[in-house]
Structure formats: structure tokens, C-alpha cells
Write a protein that holds these residues in place. Structure first.
Motif, mmCIF file in Angstrom:
data_model
loop_
_atom_site.group_PDB
_atom_site.id
_atom_site.type_symbol
_atom_site.label_atom_id
_atom_site.label_comp_id
_atom_site.label_asym_id
_atom_site.label_seq_id
_atom_site.Cartn_x
_atom_site.Cartn_y
_atom_site.Cartn_z
ATOM 1 N N LYS A 117 7.851 8.912 8.822
ATOM 2 C CA LYS A 117 7.409 7.764 8.022
ATOM 3 C C LYS A 117 8.509 6.695 7.869
ATOM 4 C CE LYS A 117 3.855 10.161 5.324
ATOM 5 N NZ LYS A 117 3.802 11.344 6.217
ATOM 6 N N LYS A 119 10.454 3.003 7.971
ATOM 7 C CA LYS A 119 10.019 1.698 7.485
ATOM 8 C C LYS A 119 9.434 0.852 8.622
ATOM 9 C CE LYS A 119 13.414 1.523 3.701
ATOM 10 N NZ LYS A 119 13.978 2.877 3.867
ATOM 11 N N GLY A 149 -0.508 4.382 9.304
ATOM 12 C CA GLY A 149 -0.107 3.694 8.086
ATOM 13 C C GLY A 149 0.780 2.481 8.319
ATOM 14 N N ARG A 177 5.623 -0.339 7.988
ATOM 15 C CA ARG A 177 4.851 0.504 7.084
ATOM 16 C C ARG A 177 4.090 -0.366 6.081
ATOM 17 N NH1 ARG A 177 8.780 4.361 4.736
ATOM 18 N NH2 ARG A 177 8.530 3.121 2.835
ATOM 19 N N LYS A 178 2.808 -0.093 5.924
ATOM 20 C CA LYS A 178 1.926 -0.980 5.155
ATOM 21 C C LYS A 178 2.344 -1.143 3.703
ATOM 22 C CE LYS A 178 -2.232 -0.357 7.994
ATOM 23 N NZ LYS A 178 -3.613 0.172 8.030
ATOM 24 N N ASP A 179 2.929 -0.090 3.109
ATOM 25 C CA ASP A 179 3.282 -0.192 1.696
ATOM 26 C C ASP A 179 4.405 -1.190 1.437
ATOM 27 O OD1 ASP A 179 4.914 2.088 2.965
ATOM 28 O OD2 ASP A 179 6.005 1.708 1.109
ATOM 29 N N GLY A 181 4.431 -4.239 2.659
ATOM 30 C CA GLY A 181 3.804 -5.539 2.480
ATOM 31 C C GLY A 181 4.372 -6.667 3.329
#
Length: 321
Positions: A117, A119, A149, A177-179, A181
Motif C-alpha cells: 500500500k 503512497k 485503491g 493512493r486515493k486516500d 486526494g
């Protein structure tokens, strides 16, 4: 991330002789791990990056936990995950077999991506994956990367617009990574194409200048114009991989099978010349015979191309987190 205090960390899979790692290091990244199976590629990589840990083995056997153990990085902490899954199965210069096992190695990259996971990520491959039946694999890769993701963009990039004297077009996937933004994006072209003559000006190869070993090619050197391949004059169209270089233009793509087939005037191009054209530094260390060195160069990512991508990601994505 404070770029002035901390170097972004990268893990490079299918790292080959270190073309990508060279670009990342020049861009100020810390390469925490390289993953490569080929013995000669590993030997070359280690000669140039002796302090970088190398997982020398089949990526199928590399677990996410093992990556964490080697690097000391935990889930979600890694800044960038890099990979160039072997591309012969996609290449338009090869047999383009849809079921070639090499075409499936991207699944191992995605497996590690989902476990780590990171960045951001960069995946590099040949342009041939968007041609013909191979489009199905391209769509599967894109879907899987997005489903992992990430905001993902895929773009064809040519190294000759990034301070490289070879015309080498590659498909570059970049994901964020979508979180976080932040949308994924690619660097715009940065330089005009550099010619072979400009790149090699004043360079003296350490190897003897040899003439082609194929008798037919040798006997027809004067019949082929610079920039053309020898298949154009062969009765059966053979020898189309033998190319006479136009030194006033960027070098055509250097392939891993091209040793002895790229002609400069009345001689073959040497491996150390090919390395410079591919944008490797002059002091890069090459192991083994010139023919073996050539294979490593032909399979490599041009360092200056990856440097441009790495700098773009650092400046436009990582520094904004």
C-alpha cells in the motif's frame, strides 16, 4: 513529507541492471530494495549500488512480510513502489504470444502493491501492450491497479524528450493512493531530441571498433542509407533488425537482441556507446562481455526518463502530502 530532511523511499522490482534505480537516485530517492532474478543483471546492479539490498530470486517467492523485514518499512509508509515486469511477450519486435507466461508477471507486481500500500507507484512497460490482442492485458492491468485503491493514469512516453539520445517509447503507469486526494499525472516533454552525434561527441569506446560479422550485411553496407534497415534491400526482407544509424537523429530503440546489428558507418555500435545513448552515466560499471552488457542495456529503463518521472512525482505529489 519534508523533502529537505527526508529522501522519499522506493522499492524497485524487476530492477534489471539498475536503470530505474539510477534515475531514482539521481532524483534524490533512497532505494530500499531491488528485486531481480537474472544472475548477470544482479551482478551488474550490485557493482553500481553495493549498499542497496537485493532480493536475488523469483518474485513469486517474495512475500510482503519479507519486504517489510528487509526494508523496515510498514504498511502504507513507502513513498513509491516501482516495477518493470518483463515485456518480451508484449513487444512488437517479438512473437507477441498472448499466453506467454511473461505477460502475467504484472500480477506479482500488483500482489506486492496491494500488500505494501505505497503512497505512489510507477509501472513501466512497452508500447506494444496497447496494440492488437494485447489491449486485453493492458485493460486488465489498468483495472486491477485502480481496484487496488489508486488513482491511475497510463501514458506513452518517449525517452528522447527527457534528455535521452534514443527514441524509446514506453507505457508508463503512475498511481497515487486515493486516500491522499492528489490526482496522478505525468511529466510533460522536457528536452528536444538529442542526436547520436551530440551524445557521443568526443567519446572513445574502450572496445575495438568491429565490422559486422554477417557476410551479407558487410557486403551491402554502402547500399543502405543512414536511418534505414537492411531488410529494405534484401530480396526476402531478411535482416530488418540490422539498422544503419543516422547519427544526426536520435538512436532507434536499443533492443536486448540488437548487439552487432546497429551499424555506425561501416562498423557496429559498441555496448558502451549504447549505454551512453540510453542515458547511463559514463562511469556506470558493466560486467562481462560486450554482448552480455548489451542485453542489460536493451532491457533497461533509460535513467534520465525515470529521473524525470521521479522528480515529477516528488515535486507534484509527495511534497504535497
Amino acid at each position: 513529507m519534508n523533502s529537505q530532511k527526508t529522501k522519499p523511499r522506493v522499492i524497485s522490482t524487476f530492477s534489471g541492471c539498475g536503470g530505474s534505480s539510477c534515475g531514482y537516485k539521481q532524483a534524490g530517492y533512497d532505494v530500499k530494495l531491488a528485486v531481480e532474478m537474472d544472475n548477470h543483471a544482479v551482478e551488474t546492479y550490485h557493482a553500481n549500488f553495493p549498499d542497496t539490498p537485493i532480493y536475488h530470486g523469483d518474485i513469486h517467492n517474495l512475500s510482503v512480510d519479507k519486504v517489510f523485514e528487509i526494508t523496515g518499512i510498514d504498511v502504507g509508509e513507502l513513498e513509491l513502489f516501482d516495477g518493470s515486469p518483463p515485456c518480451q511477450g508484449f513487444s512488437i519486435s517479438g512473437n507477441r504470444e498472448f499466453c506467454d507466461p511473461k505477460n502475467q508477471l504484472y500480477n506479482e507486481y500488483i500482489r506486492l502493491l496491494r500488500g505494501l500500500k505505497p503512497k505512489t507507484f510507477v509501472m513501466e512497460n512497452v508500447s506494444g501492450m496497447v496494440k492488437g490482442d494485447m489491449k486485453l492485458i493492458f485493460k486488465d492491468i489498468l483495472t486491477q491497479l485502480k481496484d487496488s485503491g489508486y488513482d491511475v493514469r497510463a501514458k506513452l512516453m518517449n525517452a528522447m524528450y527527457y534528455d535521452c539520445a534514443t527514441s524509446r517509447q514506453r507505457m508508463i503507469f503512475i498511481g497515487v493512493r486515493k486516500d491522499l486526494g492528489i490526482p496522478a499525472s505525468h511529466p510533460k516533454p522536457q528536452t528536444r531530441p538529442k542526436t547520436v552525434k551530440e551524445c557521443l561527441k568526443g567519446f572513445k569506446s574502450k572496445y575495438p571498433y568491429l565490422k559486422p560479422t554477417t557476410k551479407w550485411v558487410l557486403n551491402n553496407l554502402d547500399k543502405v542509407k543512414p536511418g534505414e534497415n537492411f531488410g529494405k534491400i534484401h530480396p526476402k526482407g531478411s535482416y530488418f533488425n540490422n539498422i544503419k544509424i543516422n547519427e544526426n537523429k536520435p538512436c532507434p530503440t536499443i533492443t536486448f537482441q540488437g548487439y552487432g546489428k546497429m551499424i555506425m558507418g561501416n562498423r557496429i555500435m559498441n555496448s558502451d556507446e549504447a549505454a551512453l545513448l540510453q542515458s547511463f552515466p559514463p562511469n556506470y560499471k558493466w560486467i562481462g562481455k560486450p554482448s552480455a552488457q548489451w542485453k542489460r542495456i536493451g532491457n533497461s529503463v533509460p535513467p534520465n526518463l525515470m529521473k524525470a518521472i521521479a522528480l515529477h512525482i516528488k515535486e507534484n505529489i509527495l511534497n504535497k502530502i
